[in-house]
Write an enzyme that holds these catalytic residues in place. Structure first.
Site, mmCIF file in Angstrom:
data_model
loop_
_atom_site.group_PDB
_atom_site.id
_atom_site.type_symbol
_atom_site.label_atom_id
_atom_site.label_comp_id
_atom_site.label_asym_id
_atom_site.label_seq_id
_atom_site.Cartn_x
_atom_site.Cartn_y
_atom_site.Cartn_z
ATOM 1 N N LEU A 13 9.488 -2.350 -7.529
ATOM 2 C CA LEU A 13 8.653 -1.296 -7.311
ATOM 3 C C LEU A 13 7.309 -1.465 -7.599
ATOM 4 C CD1 LEU A 13 10.915 1.581 -8.728
ATOM 5 C CD2 LEU A 13 10.894 0.670 -6.511
ATOM 6 N N HIS A 68 5.645 2.436 -3.721
ATOM 7 C CA HIS A 68 6.990 3.234 -3.810
ATOM 8 C C HIS A 68 6.651 4.657 -4.804
ATOM 9 C CE1 HIS A 68 8.539 -0.839 -3.716
ATOM 10 N NE2 HIS A 68 9.216 -0.424 -2.792
ATOM 11 N N GLN A 103 20.310 -6.682 6.121
ATOM 12 C CA GLN A 103 19.104 -6.591 6.807
ATOM 13 C C GLN A 103 18.352 -7.811 6.424
ATOM 14 O OE1 GLN A 103 17.617 -3.191 4.217
ATOM 15 N NE2 GLN A 103 15.511 -3.890 4.645
ATOM 16 N N LYS A 161 3.797 1.335 6.135
ATOM 17 C CA LYS A 161 3.709 0.097 6.150
ATOM 18 C C LYS A 161 4.650 -0.448 6.982
ATOM 19 C CE LYS A 161 4.416 -3.171 2.920
ATOM 20 N NZ LYS A 161 5.338 -4.302 3.671
ATOM 21 N N SER A 200 3.228 -4.385 -1.370
ATOM 22 C CA SER A 200 4.585 -5.085 -0.878
ATOM 23 C C SER A 200 5.098 -5.627 -2.110
ATOM 24 C CB SER A 200 4.465 -5.921 0.457
ATOM 25 O OG SER A 200 5.578 -6.398 0.495
ATOM 26 N N MET A 202 14.419 -0.954 -2.170
ATOM 27 C CA MET A 202 14.961 -2.367 -2.539
ATOM 28 C C MET A 202 14.401 -2.622 -4.172
ATOM 29 S SD MET A 202 16.008 -4.186 0.905
ATOM 30 C CE MET A 202 14.466 -5.154 1.073
ATOM 31 N N GLY A 203 13.724 -1.972 -4.692
ATOM 32 C CA GLY A 203 13.369 -2.333 -6.119
ATOM 33 C C GLY A 203 11.977 -3.019 -6.030
HETATM 34 O O1 PAF Z 1 11.947 -0.475 3.073
HETATM 35 C C1 PAF Z 1 12.810 -0.916 2.403
HETATM 36 O O2 PAF Z 1 12.608 -1.278 1.400
HETATM 37 C C2 PAF Z 1 14.456 -0.948 3.211
HETATM 38 O O3 PAF Z 1 14.262 -1.515 4.267
HETATM 39 C C3 PAF Z 1 15.052 0.327 3.081
HETATM 40 C C4 PAF Z 1 14.606 1.322 3.598
HETATM 41 C C5 PAF Z 1 15.227 0.539 1.449
HETATM 42 C C6 PAF Z 1 16.508 -0.134 3.478
HETATM 43 O O4 PAF Z 1 17.010 -1.276 2.444
#
Ligand code: PAF
Length: 284
Positions: A33, A37, A61, A149, A185, A30-31
């Site tokens: 980063l 990531h 979500q 995580k 995070s 979700m960026g």
């Molecule tokens: O873990 C995340 O960043 C998000 O839940 C994901 C897997 C990219 C789905 O939007």
């Protein structure tokens, strides 16, 4: 690295790679980063010919609209961070591109989604499954990489792949931590100074609690973690559960499973942090 924003562009690029016989590794994000990531991108690079990263803040979500609004977004910085990695294709679609029409699908993950994150964030995993299944359909990766995580998310994605009979291998990668132990995070950037200072206590306490495996009863270890973390005035534990690492259901004693994990969610002000620790993992 190339940036594509539409499914059409993505398809064209990927078709060319497939024709060349390349395997595709996929890192959905979700960026905002960070090193966590980048470690997924590195793992993807070492296990596939072509690495695709997606950046998409998935509205379905987020059960808390404030959380969605606050979620950090900085595409330029993300582009810079990815520049020196093995990512060759960055897919950053709009909401309309991913959801031309509202996704009405309802997944059923049974007991896996009734606990922990699923219990405290109703609808969250349905949204995760909606977006991940769509992204998997668009990218059609051989392997997809997720951080441990988000321990429950990993289990849910594996179950989703099983239910939808998708031909993708889901690879779980280790948690990457700051030098003071705090699990990396995107939300860490939103912590105030005092909450950031308190936050490493979460990982420190989880780590200390490992000394009690087989020494103390499960409920006493849970009580220890709750007492220490809640003892910090800047932290408020939402849940801490010691569970079977496969079923995610609570265990009553250390002999009950060969894979036992402690999962925690903590509010540091209005920022919600999660972390986990593996207590026992034998032949898993
Ligand atoms: O873990 C995340 O960043 C998000 O839940 C994901 C897997 C990219 C789905 O939007």
């Amino acid at each position: 690295m190339e940036l594509v924003k539409t499914r059409q562009e993505l398809r064209e690029k990927l078709n060319a790679c497939r024709k060349a016989g390349k395997t595709v590794g996929f890192v959905p994000t979700m960026g905002a980063l960070h090193e966590g990531h980048l470690s997924l991108v590195e793992a993807a690079g070492s296990q596939s010919d072509l690495v695709v990263v997606s950046i998409f803040v998935n509205p379905t979500q987020f059960n808390d609209p404030g959380d969605l609004e606050r979620y950090p977004r900085d595409l330029n910085k993300d582009l810079q961070l990815l520049e020196n990695t093995s990512c060759e294709l960055l897919f950053a679609p709009s909401v309309e591109e991913v959801y031309p029409e509202p996704d009405k699908r309802k997944f059923d993950f049974g007991d896996l989604e009734k606990v922990m994150e699923g219990k405290h964030r109703p609808g969250h995993f349905n949204g995760v499954a909606q977006v991940v299944s769509r992204l998997f359909e668009m990218v059609n990766p051989d392997k997809a990489f997720f951080g441990q995580k988000d321990f429950q998310q990993l289990a849910i994605v594996r179950e989703m792949v099983r239910q939808l009979d998708m031909n993708v291998e889901v690879v779980g990668c280790p948690i990457i931590r700051e030098s003071d132990g705090l699990a990396m995070s995107s939300r860490n950037a939103l912590l105030t100074k005092k909450h950031r200072k308190s936050a490493p206590l979460i990982a420190k306490t989880l780590s200390e609690s490992c000394n009690f495996v087989h020494e103390k009863r499960i409920e006493d270890v849970e009580a220890f973690v709750l007492e220490v973390v809640n003892g910090d005035e800047n932290l408020d534990v939402e849940y801490f559960e010691i569970v079977d690492g496969n079923t995610l259901q609570k265990v009553d004693n250390w002999e009950e499973s060969t894979y036992i994990v402690g999962c925690i969610a903590v509010f540091a002000g209005n920022i919600r942090l999660i972390d986990n620790i593996t207590y026992i993992e034998i032949d898993h």
